[in-house]
Scaffold this motif. Structure first.
Motif, PDB file in Angstrom:
ATOM      1  N   SER A  22       4.214  69.237   0.266  1.00  0.00           N
ATOM      2  CA  SER A  22       4.175  67.837  -0.171  1.00  0.00           C
ATOM      3  C   SER A  22       2.733  67.358  -0.346  1.00  0.00           C
ATOM      4  CB  SER A  22       4.920  66.936   0.821  1.00  0.00           C
ATOM      5  OG  SER A  22       4.339  67.011   2.106  1.00  0.00           O
ATOM      6  N   GLN A  23       1.817  67.813   0.519  1.00  0.00           N
ATOM      7  CA  GLN A  23       0.404  67.464   0.350  1.00  0.00           C
ATOM      8  C   GLN A  23      -0.172  68.106  -0.910  1.00  0.00           C
ATOM      9  OE1 GLN A  23      -0.820  68.926   4.229  1.00  0.00           O
ATOM     10  NE2 GLN A  23      -1.344  66.846   4.909  1.00  0.00           N
ATOM     11  N   LEU A  24       0.227  69.334  -1.193  1.00  0.00           N
ATOM     12  CA  LEU A  24      -0.225  70.015  -2.402  1.00  0.00           C
ATOM     13  C   LEU A  24       0.108  69.183  -3.635  1.00  0.00           C
ATOM     14  CD1 LEU A  24      -1.194  72.836  -3.764  1.00  0.00           C
ATOM     15  CD2 LEU A  24       1.263  73.221  -4.052  1.00  0.00           C
ATOM     16  N   CYS A  25       1.296  68.600  -3.643  1.00  0.00           N
ATOM     17  CA  CYS A  25       1.795  67.901  -4.834  1.00  0.00           C
ATOM     18  C   CYS A  25       1.558  66.390  -4.791  1.00  0.00           C
ATOM     19  CB  CYS A  25       3.287  68.183  -5.009  1.00  0.00           C
ATOM     20  SG  CYS A  25       3.666  69.932  -5.257  1.00  0.00           S
ATOM     21  N   ASP A  26       0.856  65.906  -3.784  1.00  0.00           N
ATOM     22  CA  ASP A  26       0.618  64.471  -3.647  1.00  0.00           C
ATOM     23  C   ASP A  26      -0.566  64.053  -4.517  1.00  0.00           C
ATOM     24  OD1 ASP A  26       0.616  61.840  -2.890  1.00  0.00           O
ATOM     25  OD2 ASP A  26      -0.229  62.194  -0.898  1.00  0.00           O
ATOM     26  N   ASN A  27      -0.333  63.984  -5.822  1.00  0.00           N
ATOM     27  CA  ASN A  27      -1.380  63.620  -6.771  1.00  0.00           C
ATOM     28  C   ASN A  27      -0.734  63.110  -8.062  1.00  0.00           C
ATOM     29  OD1 ASN A  27      -1.020  65.977  -8.727  1.00  0.00           O
ATOM     30  ND2 ASN A  27      -1.500  67.104  -6.825  1.00  0.00           N
ATOM     31  N   ASP A  28      -1.562  62.729  -9.040  1.00  0.00           N
ATOM     32  CA  ASP A  28      -1.048  62.129 -10.272  1.00  0.00           C
ATOM     33  C   ASP A  28      -0.637  63.152 -11.331  1.00  0.00           C
ATOM     34  OD1 ASP A  28      -3.472  63.119 -11.132  1.00  0.00           O
ATOM     35  OD2 ASP A  28      -4.394  61.152 -11.458  1.00  0.00           O
ATOM     36  N   LEU A  63      -7.556  73.206  -4.869  1.00  0.00           N
ATOM     37  CA  LEU A  63      -7.800  74.264  -3.875  1.00  0.00           C
ATOM     38  C   LEU A  63      -8.642  75.402  -4.447  1.00  0.00           C
ATOM     39  CD1 LEU A  63      -4.252  74.492  -2.221  1.00  0.00           C
ATOM     40  CD2 LEU A  63      -6.322  73.479  -1.241  1.00  0.00           C
ATOM     41  N   GLY A  64      -9.061  75.258  -5.704  1.00  0.00           N
ATOM     42  CA  GLY A  64      -9.935  76.265  -6.299  1.00  0.00           C
ATOM     43  C   GLY A  64      -9.256  77.269  -7.201  1.00  0.00           C
ATOM     44  N   VAL A  65      -7.987  77.054  -7.502  1.00  0.00           N
ATOM     45  CA  VAL A  65      -7.288  77.992  -8.381  1.00  0.00           C
ATOM     46  C   VAL A  65      -7.764  77.792  -9.813  1.00  0.00           C
ATOM     47  CG1 VAL A  65      -5.049  78.735  -9.275  1.00  0.00           C
ATOM     48  CG2 VAL A  65      -5.291  78.091  -6.870  1.00  0.00           C
ATOM     49  N   LYS A  66      -8.116  78.899 -10.450  1.00  0.00           N
ATOM     50  CA  LYS A  66      -8.625  78.917 -11.822  1.00  0.00           C
ATOM     51  C   LYS A  66      -8.431  80.331 -12.350  1.00  0.00           C
ATOM     52  CE  LYS A  66     -13.255  79.852 -10.017  1.00  0.00           C
ATOM     53  NZ  LYS A  66     -14.661  79.385  -9.931  1.00  0.00           N
ATOM     54  N   PRO A  67      -8.796  80.604 -13.597  1.00  0.00           N
ATOM     55  CA  PRO A  67      -8.655  81.975 -14.097  1.00  0.00           C
ATOM     56  C   PRO A  67      -9.355  82.982 -13.185  1.00  0.00           C
ATOM     57  CG  PRO A  67      -9.068  80.491 -15.925  1.00  0.00           C
ATOM     58  CD  PRO A  67      -9.195  79.668 -14.672  1.00  0.00           C
ATOM     59  N   GLY A  68      -8.651  84.050 -12.852  1.00  0.00           N
ATOM     60  CA  GLY A  68      -9.178  85.074 -11.972  1.00  0.00           C
ATOM     61  C   GLY A  68      -8.774  84.923 -10.522  1.00  0.00           C
ATOM     62  N   PHE A  87       5.349  78.790  -9.322  1.00  0.00           N
ATOM     63  CA  PHE A  87       5.106  79.830 -10.332  1.00  0.00           C
ATOM     64  C   PHE A  87       4.416  79.222 -11.548  1.00  0.00           C
ATOM     65  CE2 PHE A  87       6.254  82.293 -14.077  1.00  0.00           C
ATOM     66  CZ  PHE A  87       6.065  83.601 -13.668  1.00  0.00           C
ATOM     67  N   PHE A  88       5.010  78.175 -12.100  1.00  0.00           N
ATOM     68  CA  PHE A  88       4.418  77.565 -13.289  1.00  0.00           C
ATOM     69  C   PHE A  88       3.181  76.741 -12.958  1.00  0.00           C
ATOM     70  CE2 PHE A  88       8.609  78.596 -14.981  1.00  0.00           C
ATOM     71  CZ  PHE A  88       8.266  79.122 -16.223  1.00  0.00           C
ATOM     72  N   GLY A  89       3.134  76.163 -11.745  1.00  0.00           N
ATOM     73  CA  GLY A  89       1.953  75.423 -11.338  1.00  0.00           C
ATOM     74  C   GLY A  89       0.722  76.313 -11.248  1.00  0.00           C
ATOM     75  N   ILE A  90       0.886  77.483 -10.674  1.00  0.00           N
ATOM     76  CA  ILE A  90      -0.226  78.444 -10.576  1.00  0.00           C
ATOM     77  C   ILE A  90      -0.706  78.849 -11.959  1.00  0.00           C
ATOM     78  CG2 ILE A  90      -0.831  80.797  -9.864  1.00  0.00           C
ATOM     79  CD1 ILE A  90       1.276  80.361  -7.550  1.00  0.00           C
ATOM     80  N   ALA A 135       1.825  70.270  -8.945  1.00  0.00           N
ATOM     81  CA  ALA A 135       1.445  71.503  -8.252  1.00  0.00           C
ATOM     82  C   ALA A 135       0.200  72.109  -8.887  1.00  0.00           C
ATOM     83  CB  ALA A 135       2.601  72.499  -8.276  1.00  0.00           C
ATOM     84  N   ALA A 136       0.135  72.067 -10.220  1.00  0.00           N
ATOM     85  CA  ALA A 136      -1.028  72.630 -10.925  1.00  0.00           C
ATOM     86  C   ALA A 136      -2.315  71.929 -10.500  1.00  0.00           C
ATOM     87  CB  ALA A 136      -0.828  72.507 -12.434  1.00  0.00           C
ATOM     88  N   LYS A 137      -2.269  70.582 -10.443  1.00  0.00           N
ATOM     89  CA  LYS A 137      -3.477  69.869 -10.017  1.00  0.00           C
ATOM     90  C   LYS A 137      -3.794  70.192  -8.555  1.00  0.00           C
ATOM     91  CE  LYS A 137      -5.838  65.464  -9.750  1.00  0.00           C
ATOM     92  NZ  LYS A 137      -5.901  64.057 -10.218  1.00  0.00           N
ATOM     93  N   GLY A 138      -2.759  70.252  -7.724  1.00  0.00           N
ATOM     94  CA  GLY A 138      -2.975  70.598  -6.323  1.00  0.00           C
ATOM     95  C   GLY A 138      -3.630  71.963  -6.168  1.00  0.00           C
TER      96      GLY A 138
END
Length: 565
Positions: free
Chosen positions: A186-192, A68-73, A90-93, A61-64
């Motif tokens: 599922s698309q959000l989390c479809d990564n390594d 999508l552009g999530v970063k500090p701020g 929650f923890f992914g964000i 989820a974190a990589k997903g």
């Protein structure tokens, strides 16, 4: 420390000056994985997710989110019930460097619009349920919300196809558009899961959660809770249970999480504390007394945080004596005062002490605790939690500190206290004393042994089933009714909800009257379900002050006289 009178009342093994952990929240999960990798972290609809599996899902989820552009701020909204999606996102964000914004399905559309704009939410996660998705879909296009990530209950169940078919047959699912404004979970989390690690941050300065709390203006304010605020709150709870012998054993407990995780009480006491404890967190999407009683008994739940209405429903469940609830070790009631009768009946039924405490969204929400051992003080909300300092200031002159035993506005300071309200410098100036104590708005006193008693509120706020309800919000909605000339809303005692709103209404000359059910129908789209008046009285005149301002004092006195008859 000797000046703190409450320390002498602490049970053996609990220290007020204990070292409290203040770290980044994902560290809670990482530490749990190191100790209990194969142990169940979550249980949902019969499916278990181990701590190691949860960490893998969180990393994906974190990589997903980063893609999508999530970063500090960057602030990401969660509009979710108690499903694994909430914990994972929650923890992914946070792991992606972002900030969580909690949204309540109880909120009216006007409030959701305000929170989206005020919190700067561009991304939001919800489910494909009729009770959730349409509310947020309506925000696309006329708020700053740009993209909705949509999950499903079925994908987290042990039998996805069967559950999806059952929900569809019941008409509970929504069709989700396939366009740039939508992304499936599922698309959000479809990564390594190889997310980009965020540079080391100061947990005392890094915003973790924007937790909205109402105000007398009717528009909620975002309490800024840092990573340190929330991890310190977990440490405070752990320390209050640091008894000899220990009541709870790390890595061996089961927590029933039926309180909504979007609420600060459940977020901290169910989820964060549960993970810190290495517990298996059993998730319920809503409170159904039969389902709760069955799980308490059959799954041998040991930790059950709740609110008074839940405990009342359990003790009055018709077949309750057929269930063995003896596995319970720790039950805590919050959100509203706990009736003495409910306390005694629940303890007699289960053999488990039902503890009570005081806290607020702004305190993450730790504040006071009732010791597990020793005599209880009738009417007291307990002792100051480890690391928290209390003082009481004059209601008439906030510069004056009251002597111990004298009533005043309760003020608190400690590592769990919010850093302030989001983008509200004027509110922050009013909310804190010159020496940095948070002004709670509650009036009370501390006895010679350090026990705290709350006697009144300076803020015009009700507590209904654990939710903050502000009369002005309800009044403004009722004023929109074409027949209403004047309205005052007060709180009346409710044996189930703690308090319920009652509306006193003066009609316009010549206007047709209406009843409570008709009023509720009018208010359905204007206020939340938790804010709905449960009583109504139409009067020819409403009481006023000498300068013509509507006065509620006489209404409260009238209601008190009625109850005394």
């Amino acid at each position: 420390m000797t000046e703190y009178s409450w320390i002498k009342s602490y049970p053996e093994g609990v220290r007020w000056d204990a070292a409290l952990t203040e770290t980044m929240l994902p560290q809670l999960l990482d530490d749990a994985v190191k100790k209990w990798a194969q142990r169940p972290a979550l249980e949902f609809m019969g499916r278990q997710i181990s701590y190691q599996q949860l960490q893998v899902m969180v990393n994906q989820a974190a990589k997903g989110f980063q893609l999508l552009g999530v970063k500090p701020g960057v602030h990401v909204g969660l509009f979710l019930p108690n499903t694994p999606h909430y914990v994972i996102c929650f923890f992914g964000i946070l792991r992606a460097g972002g900030t969580v914004v909690n949204y309540s399905p109880l909120d009216a559309a006007k409030v959701l619009e305000h929170k989206i704009g005020d919190s700067q939410t561009d991304l939001l996660v919800t489910l494909d349920m009729n009770m959730l998705y349409p509310q947020m879909a309506a925000m696309l296009g006329h708020t700053r919300l740009k993209k909705i990530i949509v999950g499903s209950v079925a994908e987290m169940s042990p039998a996805p196809e069967a559950v999806r078919a059952k929900l569809a047959q019941a008409g509970q699912l929504c069709a989700i558009p396939a366009d740039a404004q939508h992304l499936s979970f599922s698309q959000l989390c479809d990564n390594d899961g190889q997310f980009t690690a965020i540079a080391e941050s100061d947990p005392t300065q890094t915003l973790a959660v924007l937790q909205y709390t109402g105000g007398t203006t009717g528009l909620p304010k975002g309490a800024m809770l840092t990573h340190a605020n929330l991890t310190a709150a977990c440490s405070q709870i752990m320390e209050t249970l640091n008894l000899k012998p220990r009541v709870l054993v790390e890595g061996q407990e089961r927590v029933l999480a039926v309180l909504p995780l979007f609420h600060i009480y459940a977020l901290t006491v169910d989820m964060l504390f549960g993970l810190r404890l290495g517990a298996e967190i059993v998730l319920h999407t809503r409170f159904d007394v039969e389902a709760v009683v069955k799980d308490l008994a059959h799954k041998k739940i040991t930790v059950f945080p709740g609110v008074p209405t839940m405990y009342s429903a359990i003790i009055h469940y018709p077949a309750i004596k057929e269930f063995d609830l003896s596995a319970l070790k720790f039950c805590n009631s919050g959100g509203a005062p706990l009736p003495a009768e409910v306390l005694q009946q629940f303890q007699t039924l289960t053999g488990c002490s039902l503890l009570e405490g005081w806290g607020m969204t702004e305190t993450s929400p730790t504040g006071t605790f009732t010791p597990l051992t020793g005599a209880r003080r009738a009417g007291s909300c307990g002792l100051p939690t480890p690391g928290i300092r209390f003082k009481f200031i004059s209601v008439d002159d906030p510069r004056m500190t009251m002597a111990q035993g004298e009533r005043g506005e309760m003020c608190v300071a400690g590592p769990n206290i919010m850093s302030g309200y989001w983008n509200k410098p004027e509110a922050n100036a009013e909310a804190f004393t010159a020496d940095g104590f948070f002004r709670t708005g509650d009036v009370g006193y501390m006895d010679e042994d350090g026990y705290i008693y709350i006697v009144d509120r300076t803020k015009d706020m009700l507590l209904c089933s654990g939710y903050n309800v502000y009369p002005r919000t309800i009044e403004e909605a009722i004023y929109a009714h074409p027949a209403v000339a004047e309205v005052s809303v007060i709180g009346i005692p409710d044996s189930y909800r703690g308090q319920s709103p009652k509306a006193f209404i003066k009609l316009k000359d010549g206007a047709a009257t209406f009843n409570l059910e008709q009023l509720k129908e009018f208010l359905t789209q204007r206020i939340g379900k938790h804010e709905m008046p449960q009583a109504m009285e139409i009067r020819e005149q409403l009481p006023k002050t000498p300068v013509g301002k509507l006065s509620k004092r006489e209404l409260y006195e009238d209601e008190a006289r009625k109850r005394a008859l």
